[in-house]
Design an enzyme around this catalytic site. Structure first.
Site, PDB file in Angstrom:
ATOM      1  N   HIS A  84      45.051  44.440  42.164  1.00  0.00           N
ATOM      2  CA  HIS A  84      44.908  43.164  42.873  1.00  0.00           C
ATOM      3  C   HIS A  84      45.524  41.991  42.111  1.00  0.00           C
ATOM      4  CE1 HIS A  84      43.172  40.654  45.953  1.00  0.00           C
ATOM      5  NE2 HIS A  84      42.373  40.009  45.126  1.00  0.00           N
ATOM      6  N   TRP A  85      46.206  42.274  41.003  1.00  0.00           N
ATOM      7  CA  TRP A  85      46.653  41.203  40.102  1.00  0.00           C
ATOM      8  C   TRP A  85      48.129  41.397  39.781  1.00  0.00           C
ATOM      9  CZ3 TRP A  85      43.816  39.907  34.854  1.00  0.00           C
ATOM     10  CH2 TRP A  85      43.593  38.522  34.787  1.00  0.00           C
TER      11      TRP A  85
END
EC number: 3.7.1.14
Length: 296
Positions: free
Chosen positions: A271-272
């Site tokens: 998610h990063w």
């Protein structure tokens, strides 16, 4: 010598600024980082994790943009980091969009490019819908609209862990959340965990207000699916194949809906994306921004 002349001097402390904003009924003191002095400005909006901030979210991405000649502004959203606390009973996406408009007005910026991660992506789309003439290009990672996933049950594994961390902010719960936040958790250091925990615990009011906000309105992030066709700004949508917070089909929804959007999916990425694949991400963003230069 300013920061654009000496990018090595960039730090959270050296670029730290505050602004008082008033946007409608919203009156807040916001913290932001202001880096470089380019003719075009890139605004970065962080995600909703406990202890998040503009600098914590994007510290691997600021220097390449400043070195390429952009001014970079990182806004700490209301209810995070050094910005004022708030309980949000309505749309968090629209609250952040209003705060961004107030900040841009306060520091004298009109049209900007926006990079938004997760909640920051939702907020960037909300801003673009409300202020289309003030948006150059959009870069959205792991966010852009709320709404259900066709891939996995909601709430997702990551969101459950995030909400659990807000309710019980311990190092153990932080490590559980971060283990699914990125694809390769071996890259996470004890120093990173401790810094994030310190950020969280320094503002218990933010943690408590987030829990209160969820109790009032469990759906904090608006589903913009029916309105995505109105977002005509050129958009680069970036997703991690292995995102366990916001599933990849949300990225597909964005490019189906936005007429000038393109999608890049990183393999072995959670998610990063801007942190996990920083070098590739930075090159991709700079290439996208420089297409048809002068769009501002």
């Amino acid at each position: 010598m300013n920061d654009v002349d000496n990018p090595v001097s960039l730090s959270d402390l050296s670029t730290s600024r505050f602004a008082e904003i008033q946007e409608g009924d919203l009156r807040l003191k916001l913290h932001y980082n202001d880096c470089g002095s380019g003719a075009e400005t890139v605004v970065m909006l962080h995600g909703s994790g406990p202890g998040a901030s503009g600098w914590a979210n994007f510290n691997r991405n600021v220097e390449p943009l400043v070195a390429a000649g952009y001014r970079v502004v990182l806004m700490d959203c209301p209810g995070w980091s050094k910005s004022d606390p708030i309980v949000c009973s309505g749309s968090r996406s629209e609250l952040n969009a209003s705060a961004l408009k107030g900040l841009l007005d306060a520091i004298g910026l009109d049209k900007v490019h926006i990079i938004g991660n997760s909640m920051g992506g939702h907020s960037a789309v909300a801003f673009a819908l409300a202020n289309p003439s003030r948006v150059g290009k959009l870069i959205l990672m792991g966010g852009g609209t709320g709404g259900p996933s066709q891939f996995v049950p909601m709430p997702t594994e990551g969101i459950k862990l995030l909400q659990g961390l807000y309710r019980e902010p311990t190092i153990e719960n932080l490590k559980k959340m971060m283990a699914v936040f990125v694809f390769d958790s071996s890259s996470l250091t004890e120093e990173l965990y401790q810094a994030r925990l310190d950020n969280m615990m320094s503002r218990r009011d933010h943690l408590e207000n987030f829990v209160k906000s969820l109790a009032i309105n469990p759906k904090q992030f608006t589903d913009y699916g029916p309105r995505l066709g109105e977002v005509t700004a050129p958009a680069l949508v970036i997703w991690g194949r292995d995102d366990r917070f916001v599933p990849m089909d949300a990225g597909l929804r964005l490019i189906w809906g936005m007429p000038n959007a393109e999608l890049h999916i990183f393999n072995r990425c959670g998610h990063w994306a801007q942190w996990e694949h920083a070098d590739k991400f930075n090159r991709m963003v700079l290439g996208f921004l420089k297409q048809s230069e002068g769009s501002l």
